[in-house]
Every structure is written in C-alpha cells, then in structure tokens.
Design a protein around this motif. Structure first.
Motif, PDB file in Angstrom:
ATOM      1  N   ALA A 127       0.837  -1.196   0.000  1.00 12.30           N
ATOM      2  CA  ALA A 127       0.000   0.000   0.000  1.00 12.30           C
ATOM      3  C   ALA A 127       0.875   1.250   0.000  1.00 12.30           C
ATOM      4  O   ALA A 127       2.017   1.235   0.454  1.00 12.30           O
ATOM      5  N   THR A 128       0.328   2.330  -0.502  1.00  9.89           N
ATOM      6  CA  THR A 128       1.007   3.618  -0.433  1.00  9.89           C
ATOM      7  C   THR A 128       0.980   4.088   1.009  1.00  9.89           C
ATOM      8  O   THR A 128      -0.089   4.190   1.614  1.00  9.89           O
ATOM      9  N   THR A 129       2.149   4.348   1.565  1.00 13.94           N
ATOM     10  CA  THR A 129       2.259   4.805   2.953  1.00 13.94           C
ATOM     11  C   THR A 129       2.631   6.274   2.966  1.00 13.94           C
ATOM     12  O   THR A 129       3.545   6.693   2.253  1.00 13.94           O
ATOM     13  N   THR A 130       1.922   7.058   3.771  1.00 17.39           N
ATOM     14  CA  THR A 130       2.277   8.457   3.973  1.00 17.39           C
ATOM     15  C   THR A 130       2.270   8.750   5.462  1.00 17.39           C
ATOM     16  O   THR A 130       1.507   8.156   6.213  1.00 17.39           O
ATOM     17  N   ALA A 131       3.133   9.667   5.858  1.00 17.39           N
ATOM     18  CA  ALA A 131       3.187  10.075   7.262  1.00 17.39           C
ATOM     19  C   ALA A 131       3.187  11.589   7.330  1.00 17.39           C
ATOM     20  O   ALA A 131       3.873  12.263   6.565  1.00 17.39           O
TER      21      ALA A 131
END
Length: 136
Positions: A127-131
């Motif tokens: 999955a595309t991970t963003t923080a």
C-alpha cells in the motif's frame, strides 16, 4: 525473531464468525466477523489490526531514530488509517504528534520520513504509505 497468530472461522463469509489469537495472548479468541470488518459490529478485523501494527511499528522506529540522534520524546502519539478498496489495502496514512524537547521541526520532519520508509511494517506493505506530523 518470529511471532505468530492464529485464526479460526466457522460458516460462510457473510454469516460466519471467527476468532483470532496471538502468541502473546493479547488477543485470545477475539471475535471477528463480516459485521466487525465491513460494518460496525463488535469485534476486530484484519485492517484494524494492520493499522495498529503499523502505528506501533512506526512509532517505535521513530523513537529509535530520535534516540540515535540524542533525543528522547516526552511523548509520541500516532494514528494510522488504512483503506480497503477493491479487495486490497491501498493506503496506510500515519499521523504522529510528538513532544520532543529541543528538536526543531525540519529535523523532526526528516526523522518522520525515515521512520515512514524504514519501519518493518511500512516495508512489508504494498500500500502507499504516507506520514504527517505535528511537533509540539
């Protein structure tokens, strides 16, 4: 290091029910079902557990990154939201709020990015991970 968990299911997908148990017994025959996964039923679900695992892994990785740089957080609080679309987890969105004495925002931003990219759960997800972050 190896960890394990088990799942038990009875019945069909929509009307069946199951339970999950973890090696540590934090989950001990914890209920899950169609309603706890796709509606608002009582129990847990795989996506919720992935979100918890990702939030925990990311936060611990960030704590280690801070430690290596000579900082100790007064607190780190992370939320994680995963989205299930078309039968797969597409995104995992992390948001951390940190209270770290004497740490500037630009340095924290880089540390958050490092943790986002290098925690073991981030590395295992397709999955595309963003923080994102808030520094108090």
């Amino acid at each position: 290091m190896k960890r394990n968990a088990s799942a038990h299911w009875e019945g069909n997908g929509k009307n069946g029910k199951g339970h999950l148990t973890t090696q540590s017994s934090v989950l001990d025959k914890t209920q899950y079902s169609f309603t706890s996964r796709f509606e608002q039923g009582i129990g847990t679900n795989p996506e919720e557990l992935i979100a918890a695992a990702h939030a925990g892994c990311f936060t611990m990785k960030l704590a280690f990154i801070l430690q290596e740089a000579g900082y100790t957080a007064d607190s780190l609080d992370t939320t994680c939201e995963v989205s299930l679309e078309d039968g797969s987890i597409k995104t995992s969105k992390l948001h951390v709020t940190g209270s770290i004495p004497n740490l500037d925002e630009e340095t924290f931003k880089g540390m958050v990015k490092d943790a986002e990219e290098n925690c073991p759960i981030s590395q295992s997800l397709t999955a595309t991970t963003t923080a994102s972050y808030t520094l108090n």
